[in-house]
Scaffold this motif. Structure first.
Motif, mmCIF file in Angstrom:
data_model
loop_
_atom_site.group_PDB
_atom_site.id
_atom_site.type_symbol
_atom_site.label_atom_id
_atom_site.label_comp_id
_atom_site.label_asym_id
_atom_site.label_seq_id
_atom_site.Cartn_x
_atom_site.Cartn_y
_atom_site.Cartn_z
ATOM 1 N N VAL A 1 0.839 -1.202 0.000
ATOM 2 C CA VAL A 1 0.000 0.000 0.000
ATOM 3 C C VAL A 1 0.873 1.251 0.000
ATOM 4 N N VAL A 2 1.903 1.248 0.840
ATOM 5 C CA VAL A 2 2.792 2.413 0.951
ATOM 6 C C VAL A 2 3.509 2.677 -0.364
ATOM 7 N N THR A 3 4.101 1.623 -0.960
ATOM 8 C CA THR A 3 4.848 1.815 -2.209
ATOM 9 C C THR A 3 3.941 2.239 -3.357
ATOM 10 N N ALA A 4 2.695 1.753 -3.357
ATOM 11 C CA ALA A 4 1.757 2.161 -4.405
ATOM 12 C C ALA A 4 1.417 3.643 -4.284
ATOM 13 N N LYS A 5 1.268 4.127 -3.050
ATOM 14 C CA LYS A 5 0.929 5.529 -2.826
ATOM 15 C C LYS A 5 2.118 6.441 -3.126
ATOM 16 N N VAL A 6 3.332 5.974 -2.800
ATOM 17 C CA VAL A 6 4.525 6.787 -3.044
ATOM 18 C C VAL A 6 4.811 6.875 -4.535
ATOM 19 N N GLY A 7 4.703 5.735 -5.232
ATOM 20 C CA GLY A 7 4.941 5.715 -6.666
ATOM 21 C C GLY A 7 6.408 5.931 -7.005
ATOM 22 N N GLY A 8 6.683 6.342 -8.227
ATOM 23 C CA GLY A 8 8.065 6.603 -8.641
ATOM 24 C C GLY A 8 8.933 5.366 -8.547
ATOM 25 N N ASN A 9 10.144 5.560 -8.000
ATOM 26 C CA ASN A 9 11.075 4.441 -7.865
ATOM 27 C C ASN A 9 10.580 3.382 -6.877
#
Length: 227
Positions: free
Chosen positions: A29-37
């Motif tokens: 969930v966190v990585t999807a929201k942060v996006g980018g690298n």
């Protein structure tokens, strides 16, 4: 005082699966929201969840007694009796009928989320390893589901799962978290224990290794030559 019996309910492989999956879902969930690298890690975590789900599917057939799907595959009548307050004696040992519904629903939704993730394409920098095997229309549908419906279904079921734990702990006075940490439950009556010894842990390690091998193979399909 009523004598209580300490019984091994959750074997070590099930406990490790549970907490690892929980950590992976949060990280996804966190990585999807942060996006980018961070999407690089999102893809890696997605393959890790794929491996964990494959492991759980196998372990649900050969794992410890209370980790097997057969132990919490309840009939509609049994579920209805539980909801009405006429619970069976075994309903509070492993997963309760309502808890079983939550488990199956969460596993199914996570499986759908992983599957659609493998078929998704953000049309910028990242594409799932299976996108080249299906028509663009399927890729578009999978991407839409993965980013919208699937994501919110996962969040809703996780929230419901946490609320259920709070309810059982505060209202029904049942300890659910500690047994998933150390494996044992205090029961009012004796019950068969889940097998949790060196042999079963070695089997679990082999199954986990094969599951990760499968997930790794799927991840390589994006770069594999066409069939």
């Amino acid at each position: 005082m009523t004598q209580q019996h300490t019984v091994r309910i959750w074997d070590l492989p099930t406990r490790i699966f549970h907490w690892t999956l929980a950590a992976c879902v949060v990280a996804l969930v966190v990585t999807a929201k942060v996006g980018g690298n961070a999407m690089e890690w999102h893809f890696r975590l997605g393959h890790m969840v794929l491996a964990l789900l494959v492991f759980r599917a196998v372990w649900g057939l050969i794992g410890g007694r209370w980790s097997r799907f057969a132990s919490f595959l309840y009939s509609p009548a049994r579920l209805l009796r539980y909801v009405r307050g006429a619970a069976h004696a075994e309903d509070s040992i492993g997963h309760s009928p309502l808890g079983a519904l939550s488990v199956f629903a969460l596993l199914a939704v996570l499986a759908a989320q992983v599957a659609t993730g493998l078929l998704s394409d953000d049309e910028i920098a990242f594409a799932g390893p299976l996108t080249r095997f299906v028509p663009n229309a399927v890729v578009g549908q999978a991407t839409g589901y993965h980013k919208e419906i699937g994501q919110y279904l996962v969040l809703a079921l996780v929230a419901l799962h946490l609320l259920a734990i709070v309810f059982y702990v505060l209202v029904r006075k049942q300890r659910l978290v500690k047994p998933m940490l150390h494996g044992d439950k205090l029961l009012a009556a004796p019950a068969p224990a889940s097998r949790d010894d060196l042999a079963t842990r070695v089997v679990a390690l082999v199954v986990l290794g094969l599951s990760f091998g499968l997930a790794w193979w799927v991840s390589t399909l994006a770069a594999a030559p066409g069939f």
